[in-house]
Design an enzyme around this catalytic site. Structure first.
Site, PDB file in Angstrom:
ATOM      1  N   TYR A 284     -10.565  21.945  57.176  1.00  0.00           N
ATOM      2  CA  TYR A 284     -10.767  20.621  56.153  1.00  0.00           C
ATOM      3  C   TYR A 284     -11.042  19.530  57.207  1.00  0.00           C
ATOM      4  O   TYR A 284     -12.100  18.891  56.993  1.00  0.00           O
ATOM      5  CB  TYR A 284      -9.613  20.452  55.311  1.00  0.00           C
ATOM      6  CG  TYR A 284      -9.725  18.891  54.384  1.00  0.00           C
ATOM      7  CD1 TYR A 284     -10.730  19.203  53.365  1.00  0.00           C
ATOM      8  CD2 TYR A 284      -9.304  17.874  54.686  1.00  0.00           C
ATOM      9  CE1 TYR A 284     -10.843  18.109  52.747  1.00  0.00           C
ATOM     10  CE2 TYR A 284      -9.594  16.657  53.755  1.00  0.00           C
ATOM     11  CZ  TYR A 284     -10.076  16.803  52.848  1.00  0.00           C
ATOM     12  OH  TYR A 284     -10.425  15.816  52.079  1.00  0.00           O
TER      13      TYR A 284
ATOM     14  N   THR B 153      -5.160  11.112  43.526  1.00  0.00           N
ATOM     15  CA  THR B 153      -6.065  11.688  42.778  1.00  0.00           C
ATOM     16  C   THR B 153      -5.372  13.080  42.300  1.00  0.00           C
ATOM     17  O   THR B 153      -4.272  13.718  42.871  1.00  0.00           O
ATOM     18  CB  THR B 153      -7.043  11.838  43.513  1.00  0.00           C
ATOM     19  OG1 THR B 153      -7.050  12.776  44.485  1.00  0.00           O
ATOM     20  CG2 THR B 153      -7.998  10.565  44.032  1.00  0.00           C
TER      21      THR B 153
HETATM   22  N1  LIG Z   1      -7.808  13.032  47.065  1.00  0.00           N
HETATM   23  C1  LIG Z   1      -7.630  12.498  48.175  1.00  0.00           C
HETATM   24  O1  LIG Z   1      -6.422  12.078  48.956  1.00  0.00           O
HETATM   25  C2  LIG Z   1      -8.693  12.508  49.604  1.00  0.00           C
HETATM   26  C3  LIG Z   1      -8.610  12.112  50.705  1.00  0.00           C
HETATM   27  C4  LIG Z   1      -9.785  11.891  51.647  1.00  0.00           C
HETATM   28  C5  LIG Z   1     -10.960  12.492  50.960  1.00  0.00           C
HETATM   29  N2  LIG Z   1     -11.100  12.913  49.813  1.00  0.00           N
HETATM   30  C6  LIG Z   1     -12.137  13.579  49.257  1.00  0.00           C
HETATM   31  O2  LIG Z   1     -12.543  13.120  48.380  1.00  0.00           O
HETATM   32  C7  LIG Z   1     -13.414  13.889  47.593  1.00  0.00           C
HETATM   33  C8  LIG Z   1     -12.998  14.325  46.138  1.00  0.00           C
HETATM   34  O3  LIG Z   1     -11.653  14.519  46.052  1.00  0.00           O
HETATM   35  P1  LIG Z   1     -10.816  14.428  44.814  1.00  0.00           P
HETATM   36  O4  LIG Z   1      -9.668  14.305  44.919  1.00  0.00           O
HETATM   37  O5  LIG Z   1     -11.431  13.674  43.624  1.00  0.00           O
HETATM   38  O6  LIG Z   1     -11.279  16.135  44.293  1.00  0.00           O
HETATM   39  P2  LIG Z   1     -11.356  16.863  42.833  1.00  0.00           P
HETATM   40  O7  LIG Z   1     -10.872  18.095  43.113  1.00  0.00           O
HETATM   41  O8  LIG Z   1     -10.530  15.850  41.638  1.00  0.00           O
HETATM   42  O9  LIG Z   1     -12.871  16.694  42.714  1.00  0.00           O
HETATM   43  C9  LIG Z   1     -13.604  17.633  43.412  1.00  0.00           C
HETATM   44  C10 LIG Z   1     -14.676  18.149  42.389  1.00  0.00           C
HETATM   45  O10 LIG Z   1     -15.594  19.000  43.002  1.00  0.00           O
HETATM   46  C11 LIG Z   1     -15.909  20.276  42.488  1.00  0.00           C
HETATM   47  N3  LIG Z   1     -16.312  21.475  43.419  1.00  0.00           N
HETATM   48  C12 LIG Z   1     -15.234  21.975  44.384  1.00  0.00           C
HETATM   49  N4  LIG Z   1     -16.029  22.718  44.915  1.00  0.00           N
HETATM   50  C13 LIG Z   1     -17.412  22.582  44.468  1.00  0.00           C
HETATM   51  C14 LIG Z   1     -18.757  23.227  44.965  1.00  0.00           C
HETATM   52  N5  LIG Z   1     -18.569  24.478  45.982  1.00  0.00           N
HETATM   53  N6  LIG Z   1     -19.828  23.057  44.226  1.00  0.00           N
HETATM   54  C15 LIG Z   1     -19.654  21.883  43.326  1.00  0.00           C
HETATM   55  N7  LIG Z   1     -18.749  21.551  42.983  1.00  0.00           N
HETATM   56  C16 LIG Z   1     -17.469  21.822  43.569  1.00  0.00           C
HETATM   57  C17 LIG Z   1     -14.800  20.664  41.542  1.00  0.00           C
HETATM   58  O11 LIG Z   1     -14.788  21.367  40.578  1.00  0.00           O
HETATM   59  C18 LIG Z   1     -14.109  19.165  41.296  1.00  0.00           C
HETATM   60  O12 LIG Z   1     -14.618  18.667  40.039  1.00  0.00           O
HETATM   61  C19 LIG Z   1     -13.500  15.207  48.401  1.00  0.00           C
HETATM   62  O13 LIG Z   1     -14.343  15.250  49.276  1.00  0.00           O
HETATM   63  C20 LIG Z   1     -12.267  15.252  49.098  1.00  0.00           C
HETATM   64  O14 LIG Z   1     -12.169  15.664  50.384  1.00  0.00           O
HETATM   65  C21 LIG Z   1     -10.046  12.953  48.910  1.00  0.00           C
END
Ligand SMILES: NC(=O)c1ccc[n+]([C@@H]2O[C@H](COP(=O)([O-])OP(=O)(O)OC[C@H]3O[C@@H](n4cnc5c(N)ncnc54)[C@H](O)[C@@H]3O)[C@@H](O)[C@H]2O)c1
Length: 281
Positions: free
Chosen positions: A179, A214
Site C-alpha cells: 500500500y 471514512t
Molecule cells: N480512508 C483513509 O484513511 C485514507 C487515507 C489515505 C488515503 N486514502 C485513499 O483515499 C482513497 C479512497 O479511500 P476511501 O476510504 O474513500 O475508500 P472506499 O473503499 O470508501 O472507496 C474506494 C472505492 O474504490 C472502489 N474500487 C476498489 N478497487 C477498485 C478497482 N480495482 N477498480 C475500480 N474501483 C475500485 C471500491 O469499490 C470503492 O467504492 C484511496 O485511494 C485510499 O488509498 C484513504
C-alpha cells in the site's frame, strides 16, 4: 464555523456547500467514486463526486462495483446534479477506455480526472506476492491506466487537470506493505505526468491524505477515532470532505498555476516528528 455534534461525529468537517458554479460547464471523472448505504458517511471518491456536482460539473462515477457507482449517482441526482455511472476495474485497460468514451459521449468532454481508487494490503511477508501484485496493480497501475485513457480528452479540453490520491503511508512507515509503496509511486507518477503533459495544458497534482474517518479508514472504534484526532496538530479528525475540498481546489481554475504538487491533507501530522507528537497526545 461551529459544528454540531452530529456533524462532528459523522463527517468530522464541513460537508457540502450551498450550490455553486465553480465547475459549471465542466466534466469530471472520479475513479473509486462509489458510495455505500450511509449517505452521511461517504468515502473520499463519493464525497468528491458530490462536491464537484454541487459546483455544477457533470460527474462520471467510475467504480468496479456497479451498485456503488449507481448509489453515488443517485445521491448526486437527488440534489439536482448530473452524474453518469461507469462500471470498470481500473486494472482493465479496455474497460476503462470504454468507460471514459461513454462519459465523453454522454457529457461531450472531459476536464478533470480524479484518480481516487485505492485498496489496502500487500504484506511483504505473506506466503506469496499475489496480494502485493493486486495492490500495486490497482493503486499504481490503475492510476496510469485511467490517466492514459483520459489523456486525449483532457488534451482536447484545454486547461484540464488530474488529481491523484496518495496517502501518508507513502511518506511515513506504518507497516502497510505494498500500500505505502504503491502510494509513493502515485506521488512519483504525479510529478512525471506533470512533466510529460504540462505542455498539453494538463496540470497533475496529488493529495496526500492522513488517517481519515471514512468507511475503509474507520479502524479501532471510538478509541481509534480519538487517537486519529489526537495524532494531528489540530486535534481534529479528518473526513472524506477534507479530501473532496482539496480535490475541488486542485481540479478547479483557482489552482491554474499549480502542477506537480503533493498536498498533505492530514492536519499537519506528517510535519511533526513522533517525539514532537507524543506530548500533544
Ligand atoms: N480512508 C483513509 O484513511 C485514507 C487515507 C489515505 C488515503 N486514502 C485513499 O483515499 C482513497 C479512497 O479511500 P476511501 O476510504 O474513500 O475508500 P472506499 O473503499 O470508501 O472507496 C474506494 C472505492 O474504490 C472502489 N474500487 C476498489 N478497487 C477498485 C478497482 N480495482 N477498480 C475500480 N474501483 C475500485 C471500491 O469499490 C470503492 O467504492 C484511496 O485511494 C485510499 O488509498 C484513504
Amino acid at each position: 464555523m461551529e459544528r454540531s455534534d452530529a456533524e462532528k461525529s459523522q463527517v468530522g468537517t464541513v460537508g457540502l456547500p450551498r450550490r455553486g458554479t465553480r465547475m459549471r460547464g465542466r466534466v469530471a471523472l472520479v475513479s473509486g467514486g462509489g458510495g455505500g448505504s450511509d449517505a452521511d458517511f461517504l468515502g473520499t471518491g463519493a464525497a468528491t463526486a458530490l462536491l464537484f456536482a454541487e459546483q455544477g460539473a457533470v460527474v462520471g462515477v467510475l467504480d468496479r462495483d456497479e451498485s456503488r457507482a449507481g448509489r453515488t449517482c443517485e445521491l448526486v441526482r437527488e440534489r439536482g446534479g448530473r452524474a453518469v455511472p461507469l462500471t470498470a476495474d481500473v486494472t482493465d485497460e479496455a474497460a476503462v477506455e470504454r468507460a471514459v468514451a461513454h462519459l465523453v459521449a454522454e457529457a461531450g468532454r472531459l476536464d478533470v480526472l480524479v484518480n481516487n481508487t485505492g485498496v489496502t494490503g500487500g504484506a511483504i511477508d505473506a506466503p506469496d506476492l499475489r496480494d502485493w501484485d493486486r495492490v500495486m496493480a490497482v493503486n499504481l497501475r490503475g492510476c496510469a491506466v485511467t490517466s492514459r485513457a483520459a489523456l486525449p480528452h483532457l488534451r482536447a479540453a484545454g486547461g484540464a487537470a488530474i488529481v491523484n490520491v496518495s496517502s501518508v503511508a507513502a511518506i511515513r512507515a506504518f507497516g502497510s506493505g505494498a500500500y505505502g509503496a504503491s502510494k509513493a509511486g502515485v506521488i512519483a507518477l504525479t510529478r512525471d505526468l506533470a512533466y510529460a503533459w504540462g505542455r498539453h495544458g494538463i496540470r497533475v497534482n496529488c493529495i496526500v491524505p492522513g488517517h481519515l474517518h471514512t468507511p475503509i479508514g474507520n479502524h479501532g472504534g471510538a478509541e481509534g477515532r480519538d487517537l486519529r484526532r489526537r495524532a494531528s496538530l489540530l486535534a481534529t479528525e479528518g473526513s472524506a470532505w477534507d479530501v473532496a475540498w482539496a480535490a475541488l481546489f486542485l481540479g478547479g481554475p483557482e489552482s491554474a498555476w499549480i502542477t506537480a504538487a503533493a498536498l498533505p491533507v492530514d492536519a499537519g501530522s506528517t510535519a511533526a516528528t513522533a517525539l514532537g507528537l507524543l506530548p500533544l497526545m
